[in-house]
Design an enzyme around this catalytic site. Structure first.
Site, PDB file in Angstrom:
ATOM      1  CE  LYS A 127      -3.903  -1.888   2.669  1.00  0.00           C
ATOM      2  NZ  LYS A 127      -4.989  -1.721   1.697  1.00  0.00           N
ATOM      3  NE  ARG A 177     -10.587 -10.001  -2.186  1.00  0.00           N
ATOM      4  CZ  ARG A 177     -10.971  -9.080  -3.075  1.00  0.00           C
ATOM      5  NH1 ARG A 177     -11.286  -9.432  -4.317  1.00  0.00           N
ATOM      6  NH2 ARG A 177     -11.056  -7.814  -2.733  1.00  0.00           N
TER       7      ARG A 177
HETATM    8  N1  BES Z   1      -8.013  -4.001   4.288  1.00  0.00           N
HETATM    9  C1  BES Z   1      -8.234  -3.610   2.943  1.00  0.00           C
HETATM   10  C2  BES Z   1      -9.582  -2.952   2.756  1.00  0.00           C
HETATM   11  C3  BES Z   1      -9.627  -1.509   3.087  1.00  0.00           C
HETATM   12  C4  BES Z   1      -8.996  -0.580   2.279  1.00  0.00           C
HETATM   13  C5  BES Z   1     -10.375  -1.101   4.151  1.00  0.00           C
HETATM   14  C6  BES Z   1      -9.071   0.744   2.581  1.00  0.00           C
HETATM   15  C7  BES Z   1     -10.456   0.239   4.435  1.00  0.00           C
HETATM   16  C8  BES Z   1      -9.796   1.165   3.650  1.00  0.00           C
HETATM   17  C9  BES Z   1      -8.193  -4.813   2.024  1.00  0.00           C
HETATM   18  O1  BES Z   1      -7.398  -5.863   2.416  1.00  0.00           O
HETATM   19  C10 BES Z   1      -7.672  -4.327   0.712  1.00  0.00           C
HETATM   20  O2  BES Z   1      -6.604  -3.811   0.694  1.00  0.00           O
HETATM   21  N2  BES Z   1      -8.470  -4.498  -0.320  1.00  0.00           N
HETATM   22  C11 BES Z   1      -8.104  -4.052  -1.613  1.00  0.00           C
HETATM   23  C12 BES Z   1      -8.590  -5.076  -2.594  1.00  0.00           C
HETATM   24  C13 BES Z   1      -8.043  -4.877  -3.995  1.00  0.00           C
HETATM   25  C14 BES Z   1      -6.552  -5.075  -4.014  1.00  0.00           C
HETATM   26  C15 BES Z   1      -8.722  -5.869  -4.914  1.00  0.00           C
HETATM   27  C16 BES Z   1      -8.765  -2.709  -1.865  1.00  0.00           C
HETATM   28  O3  BES Z   1      -9.892  -2.518  -1.439  1.00  0.00           O
HETATM   29  O4  BES Z   1      -8.123  -1.855  -2.463  1.00  0.00           O
HETATM   30 ZN    ZN Z   2      -5.356  -5.595   1.836  1.00  0.00          ZN
END
Ligand code: BES
Ligand code: ZN
Ligand code: ZN
Length: 540
Positions: A308, A382
């Site tokens: 990230k 997931r």
């Molecule tokens: N933990 C995050 C979801 C999240 C992101 C919650 C921002 C709150 C704020 C999750 O694991 C994630 O990073 N999901 C990705 C999925 C994508 C890579 C398909 C997302 O939502 O960007």
């Molecule tokens: Zn994530």
């Protein structure tokens, strides 16, 4: 530090085993003494008139009496018959108060009021609803500081009203000071509600237990990720469970390996702090309706090798909210003696980049044999949830609810107040009804079948993300999870187990201004509806 238990001790003489348990589930979170969570206030009711309550501050509700936006504003005290307080209220319009929700003003108490001061709280145009009562009480205690004894004069005519007021007040009083060095202001010690309603003892007990559950979630989420990782989460879960009639089964790395939990292992292997799966079981040996709750417990989500960006990583300690919520819901249900069998599956891992981390293009084998190609290591929730859903399904429960801070897309679609709800229609309706009861905001979303095609992998059964095309990320994650929900019996033709999915990525954390009983930071949202859902299953 036994404050929490006192209210229950009074009403629970006939069930001594539960009385002992009531003694501060949160206190058991421990760590060094200085890091102990601030206890929630002791809750009580009184049949005395509000003006007679010997407290530091008396909370009084006001509501508008004139049409919106037409000064001078008319405001009146809500629901109590007290000449002194009513005449105070008459002057408040002149001070510019409108009676709007979340408005507060602290005043010295007038003569004839035993309290030292009063806090007026705006209740808006629906002052007599449960949500209005809960929010006003929460706003009051959230905004008060340096006060030990709080009296409440909000209108509570029924046990449900009493529960709403006390629950809101206790939740609003939550503070997280464990990591502040030096002096911190003491929290509220006691809250007493003036009411003539019957049935207040159970209502008080339910409010106490429910507020404790919310506080447990908030404590766990607030705890920084250097202290909260899979193994320490398990320790804290065991401590919070204490002597409750709850069984815990733990899978560490070797058991996860033996059990084929490739999703949890894959996500966890980039971290020096290994993953865990924890099954938390209440009323395991009963024939009662069985509800399974699967919680996402990523104690820190860096994104892994699909790292990230810095700003997106801040806050990712809260990626374990689902697991905390599942745990707290089951603890509260046990303390309340809810007659439902419950199993929580806490999928705990830390998602880190390293030379041992899973890579994009790795193929993981989820428990039960489904293979997943990892296209984005940041779609890790997931992967761990897939193992959890399969494990939960193996016991053929009557329903599976999963709760997860799963997608940034949920936040984009619904903002920070609403949780996204997906799944099978009947169970979705049950969850909506439970949320209606508790005043939590959830919004139903579809799971379009055609999205499944977007998850085709070149080499494995499914991929965990799609490349390009950024639409419907919340729904796509739901479609992925659905693949791992098992059948209602060992028979391969049996229907699928009713399943619902709560994506709480938005409301789990309040990054905006505080409101009602919700502070800035972790909200604890959906734990109350899960407790309510368990109660609804008990009577099915
Ligand atoms: N933990 C995050 C979801 C999240 C992101 C919650 C921002 C709150 C704020 C999750 O694991 C994630 O990073 N999901 C990705 C999925 C994508 C890579 C398909 C997302 O939502 O960007
Ligand atoms: Zn994530
Ligand atoms: Zn995540």
């Amino acid at each position: 530090m036994l404050v929490l238990g006192t209210a229950i001790a009074r009403v629970c003489e006939e069930c001594p085993e539960r009385t002992a348990l009531a003694d501060g589930v949160r206190n058991a979170l421990s760590g060094p003494d200085t890091m102990a969570p601030m206890p929630l206030p002791r809750l009580a009711t009184s049949t005395a008139a509000p003006s007679e309550l010997e407290v530091d501050v008396l909370v009084v509700g006001i509501a508008p009496t004139s049409a919106q936006g037409t000064p001078p504003h008319g405001v009146a005290v809500v629901g109590i018959d007290d000449g002194v307080l009513s005449s105070v209220a008459e002057t408040l319009g002149m001070l510019g108060l409108t009676g709007a929700v979340d408005e507060t003003l602290r005043l010295p108490a007038p003569l004839g009021i035993a309290a030292s001061s009063i806090l007026v709280v705006g209740m808006g145009r629906a002052p007599h609803t449960l949500d209005g009562l809960r929010d006003a009480a929460g706003t009051a205690t959230r905004t008060l500081s340096g006060v030990a004894r709080v009296g409440i004069a909000l209108p509570a005519a029924s046990p449900a009203d009493v529960q709403a007021v006390l629950e809101g007040a206790a939740i609003g009083a939550y503070r997280f000071t464990a990591y502040r060095s030096g002096e911190t202001t003491a929290g509220i010690e006691s809250i007493v509600l003036a009411t003539k309603a019957d049935g207040v003892e159970r209502a008080t007990e339910v409010a106490t237990v429910t507020a404790d559950a919310v506080a447990l979630v908030r404590d766990l989420v607030n705890t920084p990720p250097n202290d909260l990782y899979p193994a320490s989460f398990v320790e804290r879960a065991r401590a919070a469970i204490g002597e409750l009639p709850i069984e815990v089964e733990e899978w560490g790395p070797s058991e996860l390996e033996a059990g084929g939990f490739g999703g949890i292992l894959g996500v966890g292997k980039g971290s020096s702090r290994p993953p865990r799966l924890l099954a938390v079981r209440y009323r395991r040996d009963t024939e009662a309706p069985h509800v399974a709750i699967v919680g996402k417990g990523i104690t820190f989500d860096s994104g892994g090798l699909s790292l990230k960006p810095p700003a997106g990583m801040v806050g990712m300690k809260y990626d374990m909210t689902g697991a905390a919520t599942a745990l707290a819901a089951i603890i509260a249900s046990a303390r309340l003696g809810v007659e439902t069998r419950m199993t929580a599956w806490l999928c705990l891992a830390e998602n880190m980049p390293s030379s041992t981390a899973m890579r994009p293009n790795d193929v993981l084998t989820i428990r039960g044999g489904t293979t997943v190609e990892v296209l984005n290591t940041d779609a890790e929730g997931r992967l761990v949830m897939a193992d959890g859903l399969v494990a939960a399904s193996e016991e053929h429960p009557d329903a599976i609810i999963d709760v997860a801070t799963l997608t940034g897309a949920a936040r984009v679609a619904l903002g920070e107040r609403y949780a996204g709800l997906m799944g099978d229609d009947d169970l979705v309706q049950q969850v909506l009804a439970a949320a209606q009861d508790t005043g939590e905001l959830v919004w139903p979303m579809p799971l379009p079948a055609e999205l499944r095609a977007l998850l085709k992998s070149d080499v494995a059964d499914i991929s965990n993300a799609r490349m390009g095309n950024a639409g419907a990320g919340m729904l796509l994650a739901g479609v992925f999870l659905r693949e791992f929900v098992g059948r209602a019996s060992a028979d391969a033709d049996a229907p699928r187990i009713p399943w619902a999915h709560l994506d709480i990525a938005g409301p789990a954390n309040n990054s905006g201004a505080p409101f009602g009983h919700t502070p800035k930071g972790p909200s604890g949202v959906t734990v109350r509806l899960l407790i309510r859902l368990a109660e609804r299953f008990a009577t099915k």
